[in-house]
Design an enzyme around this catalytic site. Structure first.
Site, short mmCIF file in Angstrom:
data_model
loop_
_atom_site.label_atom_id
_atom_site.label_comp_id
_atom_site.label_asym_id
_atom_site.label_seq_id
_atom_site.Cartn_x
_atom_site.Cartn_y
_atom_site.Cartn_z
N LYS A 3 -8.81 2.35 -14.28
CA LYS A 3 -8.93 1.19 -15.18
C LYS A 3 -9.56 1.60 -16.52
CE LYS A 3 -6.98 -1.82 -12.55
NZ LYS A 3 -5.71 -2.45 -12.95
N THR A 48 -8.60 -12.95 -4.88
CA THR A 48 -7.20 -12.60 -4.58
C THR A 48 -7.19 -11.67 -3.37
OG1 THR A 48 -7.15 -10.59 -5.92
CG2 THR A 48 -6.52 -12.62 -7.03
N TYR A 104 -10.24 3.93 -8.54
CA TYR A 104 -9.86 2.65 -9.15
C TYR A 104 -10.54 2.50 -10.51
CZ TYR A 104 -9.14 -2.40 -9.66
OH TYR A 104 -8.78 -3.63 -10.13
N ASN A 134 0.84 -5.30 -15.11
CA ASN A 134 -0.24 -5.88 -14.32
C ASN A 134 -0.36 -5.32 -12.91
OD1 ASN A 134 -2.03 -8.25 -13.39
ND2 ASN A 134 -0.18 -8.47 -12.13
N ASP A 188 8.24 -6.23 -8.88
CA ASP A 188 7.28 -5.87 -7.83
C ASP A 188 7.95 -4.88 -6.89
OD1 ASP A 188 4.49 -7.53 -6.96
OD2 ASP A 188 5.32 -6.20 -5.41
P1 NAD Z 1 -2.46 -8.55 -5.84
O1 NAD Z 1 -2.62 -7.50 -4.78
O2 NAD Z 1 -2.52 -9.99 -5.46
O3 NAD Z 1 -1.11 -8.28 -6.66
C1 NAD Z 1 -0.72 -7.01 -7.05
C2 NAD Z 1 0.80 -6.92 -6.96
O4 NAD Z 1 1.20 -5.62 -7.45
C3 NAD Z 1 1.35 -7.03 -5.53
O5 NAD Z 1 2.38 -7.99 -5.49
C4 NAD Z 1 1.87 -5.62 -5.23
O6 NAD Z 1 2.99 -5.62 -4.36
C5 NAD Z 1 2.23 -5.13 -6.62
N1 NAD Z 1 2.28 -3.67 -6.69
C6 NAD Z 1 1.37 -2.80 -6.21
N2 NAD Z 1 1.78 -1.54 -6.42
C7 NAD Z 1 2.97 -1.62 -7.07
C8 NAD Z 1 3.89 -0.66 -7.55
N3 NAD Z 1 3.67 0.65 -7.40
N4 NAD Z 1 5.00 -1.09 -8.17
C9 NAD Z 1 5.24 -2.41 -8.31
N5 NAD Z 1 4.42 -3.36 -7.86
C10 NAD Z 1 3.29 -2.98 -7.25
O7 NAD Z 1 -3.58 -8.22 -6.91
P2 NAD Z 1 -4.16 -9.00 -8.19
O8 NAD Z 1 -5.57 -9.32 -7.91
O9 NAD Z 1 -3.24 -10.05 -8.66
O10 NAD Z 1 -4.17 -7.76 -9.19
C11 NAD Z 1 -3.37 -7.67 -10.33
C12 NAD Z 1 -4.04 -6.70 -11.28
O11 NAD Z 1 -5.34 -7.19 -11.62
C13 NAD Z 1 -4.24 -5.30 -10.73
O12 NAD Z 1 -3.97 -4.34 -11.72
C14 NAD Z 1 -5.72 -5.29 -10.37
O13 NAD Z 1 -6.26 -4.01 -10.38
C15 NAD Z 1 -6.29 -6.15 -11.47
N6 NAD Z 1 -7.61 -6.73 -11.22
C16 NAD Z 1 -7.84 -7.48 -10.13
C17 NAD Z 1 -9.11 -8.00 -9.91
C18 NAD Z 1 -9.43 -8.80 -8.68
O14 NAD Z 1 -10.60 -9.05 -8.42
N7 NAD Z 1 -8.45 -9.23 -7.89
C19 NAD Z 1 -10.12 -7.77 -10.84
C20 NAD Z 1 -9.85 -7.00 -11.96
C21 NAD Z 1 -8.58 -6.49 -12.14
#
Ligand code: NAD
Length: 270
Positions: free
Chosen positions: A170, A201, A166, A98, A45
């Protein structure tokens, strides 16, 4: 870190898994679940303190875990995270790209600035490419493995609240994952795009920051609720394990039914 099904066997025994975005949400839940299923886990991270704390907690529980502070959009950092994984645990079998961002100023084609577009593409799409660029050779050295790239339901259908950068990022993740799956299919390397629906989240809730905005999204989900990161971690566990040995190139949708729905403001019939 909750929500594990009652499993007795270790489904990732003798595997090493690298998970990006492991300080929070899906990544943190997956790291903990993978570790409980016997994997050595590499938690990556950009938030160094936070990811170190998650890894330390896993080590305290008796698991094998290390933290790597890295920005997935940096080529040098992506190379280093893979190197650290192999140095710590010998080989890498599971690569879970992720990490992702959802910028608050991401809107429609007019509202979204070039800066927001570039940043979003850089983390969400280029970050996945760089993970694959450096990670796939490591999986090959291990004799094969599983790549899981986090896409989103918005890659599959248009959302009412525009987040053009975004969504485009994706869509790129899903298309790139499909092609990588074809390229590497004969090398025992599987590549799947995991497409979550709207989740409870920090990432989504900070954008849907009023009850009204949350409600506008929630009504479209047939199950009538947001998903939990632990529910996505369960799907990632299956894709990471050998149980999914014939599964590659998929848009693996885990979304409470949202991509199957027309408009369901009243909810489905009971
Ligand atoms: P989150 O914000 O809880 O976690 C994301 C993590 O990624 C954070 O810890 C952040 O510090 C880290 N991060 C961000 N940019 C970074 C970088 N440049 N280098 C390293 N680490 C980095 O989000 P989440 O909901 O757990 O999302 C995880 C994945 O799931 C993402 O790709 C998001 O787009 C995708 N997603 C989320 C949802 C939702 O509704 N939450 C839905 C579909 C997809």
């Amino acid at each position: 870190m909750s929500g594990e099904a009652d499993m007795t066997e270790s489904r990732l025994d003798s595997k090493t898994a690298l998970i990006t975005g492991a300080a929070s949400g899906i990544g943190r839940e997956s790291a903990a679940l993978f570790a409980r299923h016997g994997a050595a886990v590499v938690l990556v991270d950009r938030e160094g303190d936070a990811v170190s704390a998650v890894a330390a907690e896993l080590v305290e529980q008796g698991h094998r875990a290390i933290a790597v502070t890295a920005d997935v959009s940096s080529d040098a950092d992506a190379a280093r995270m893979i190197e650290e994984a192999e140095t710590a645990f010998g080989s890498l079998h599971v690569l879970f790209n992720n990490a992702g961002i959802m910028h608050p100023d991401d809107g429609d084609a007019q509202q979204t600035s070039e800066e927001v577009w570039d940043l979003t593409m850089s983390v969400n799409l280029k970050g996945v490419w760089l993970g694959c660029r450096h990670g796939i050779p490591a999986l090959r050295r291990a004799g094969g493995g599983s790549v899981i790239n986090t896409g989103s339901f918005v890659a599959l259908l248009g959302a009412a609240t525009p987040q053009i950068a975004y969504t485009a990022s994706k869509g790129g993740v899903v298309a790139m994952s499909r092609e990588l799956a074809v390229i590497h299919a004969r090398e025992n390397i599987r590549v799947n795009a995991l497409c979550p629906g709207p989740l409870h989240t920090e990432l989504l809730m900070s954008v849907l920051d009023t009850d009204e905005k949350r409600e506008r999204r929630r009504v479209h989900i047939p199950m009538g609720r947001f998903g939990e990161p632990s529910e996505i971690a369960q799907a990632a566990l299956w894709l990471a394990s050998d149980e999914s040995s014939f599964t590659t190139g998929t848009e693996f949708v885990v979304d409470g039914g949202i991509t199957s729905a027309y408009v369901t403001p009243e909810g489905p019939p009971r």
